[in-house]
Design an enzyme around this catalytic site. Structure first.
Site, PDB file in Angstrom:
ATOM      1  N   SER A  10      -0.579 -10.722  -3.484  1.00  0.00           N
ATOM      2  CA  SER A  10      -1.667  -9.892  -3.985  1.00  0.00           C
ATOM      3  C   SER A  10      -1.193  -8.461  -4.133  1.00  0.00           C
ATOM      4  O   SER A  10      -0.262  -8.028  -3.464  1.00  0.00           O
ATOM      5  CB  SER A  10      -2.857  -9.943  -3.017  1.00  0.00           C
ATOM      6  OG  SER A  10      -3.875  -9.054  -3.417  1.00  0.00           O
ATOM      7  N   HIS A  11      -1.864  -7.722  -4.981  1.00  0.00           N
ATOM      8  CA  HIS A  11      -1.591  -6.297  -5.125  1.00  0.00           C
ATOM      9  C   HIS A  11      -2.128  -5.509  -3.932  1.00  0.00           C
ATOM     10  O   HIS A  11      -1.710  -4.388  -3.701  1.00  0.00           O
ATOM     11  CB  HIS A  11      -2.238  -5.770  -6.407  1.00  0.00           C
ATOM     12  CG  HIS A  11      -1.510  -6.205  -7.625  1.00  0.00           C
ATOM     13  ND1 HIS A  11      -1.577  -7.495  -8.110  1.00  0.00           N
ATOM     14  CD2 HIS A  11      -0.668  -5.536  -8.433  1.00  0.00           C
ATOM     15  CE1 HIS A  11      -0.814  -7.575  -9.183  1.00  0.00           C
ATOM     16  NE2 HIS A  11      -0.252  -6.403  -9.400  1.00  0.00           N
ATOM     17  N   SER A  12      -3.047  -6.099  -3.197  1.00  0.00           N
ATOM     18  CA  SER A  12      -3.731  -5.397  -2.117  1.00  0.00           C
ATOM     19  C   SER A  12      -3.560  -6.149  -0.794  1.00  0.00           C
ATOM     20  O   SER A  12      -3.992  -7.292  -0.662  1.00  0.00           O
ATOM     21  CB  SER A  12      -5.221  -5.298  -2.456  1.00  0.00           C
ATOM     22  OG  SER A  12      -5.965  -4.902  -1.330  1.00  0.00           O
ATOM     23  N   SER A  73       1.006  -9.164 -12.710  1.00  0.00           N
ATOM     24  CA  SER A  73       2.322  -8.795 -12.211  1.00  0.00           C
ATOM     25  C   SER A  73       2.644  -9.483 -10.886  1.00  0.00           C
ATOM     26  O   SER A  73       3.813  -9.591 -10.516  1.00  0.00           O
ATOM     27  CB  SER A  73       2.491  -7.279 -12.103  1.00  0.00           C
ATOM     28  OG  SER A  73       1.585  -6.732 -11.194  1.00  0.00           O
TER      29      SER A  73
END
Length: 136
Positions: A10-12, A73
């Protein structure tokens, strides 16, 4: 008993940790390997292929790993991570197009029950089915 491992990309980091916490609520007393590769080293948003490859290696007991990702991404980082792995490990990894939260919960439940990698990946992909059926 070895089991299929799961990696959340995850991006977070807070988002990934919350999704894993939710999945673990379905698995009391389980030692299922769920690894997180999320966010940047400085606490920001982003993904890192090296962190993903490290998480895959940590989650792999020899029975395979299913990788769930949040956004575009993250998928690219996971694909790049595969290139960093030894061939034998890479062959045991499935990158799943499943929804992150719903897919993780379903995958974790069947993985903890001893399902093989293909079954775990298939269950992850079915993650949206109950919501779709309810909402039509």
């Amino acid at each position: 008993m070895a089991a299929v491992g799961i990696v959340v990309v995850s991006h977070s980091r807070p988002l990934a940790d919350a999704a894993v916490e939710l999945a673990r609520q379905m698995l009391p007393n389980s030692t299922l390997a769920i690894e997180v590769a999320a966010g940047t080293d400085d606490g920001g948003l982003g993904t890192d292929a090296v962190a993903v490859s490290t998480a895959i290696t940590a989650a792999d007991s020899g029975d395979g790993v299913v990788v769930l990702m949040d956004l575009g991404s993250a998928v690219m980082s996971a694909e790049t991570a595969l290139e960093l792995l030894d061939d034998d490990v890479r062959a045991r990894v499935v990158l799943s197009a499943a929804p992150l939260v719903e897919g993780l919960v379903g995958a974790a439940v069947v993985a903890a029950g001893g399902a093989d990698r293909d079954r775990v990946a298939a269950e992850a992909l079915r993650g949206l089915a109950p919501k779709q059926a309810h909402l039509g």
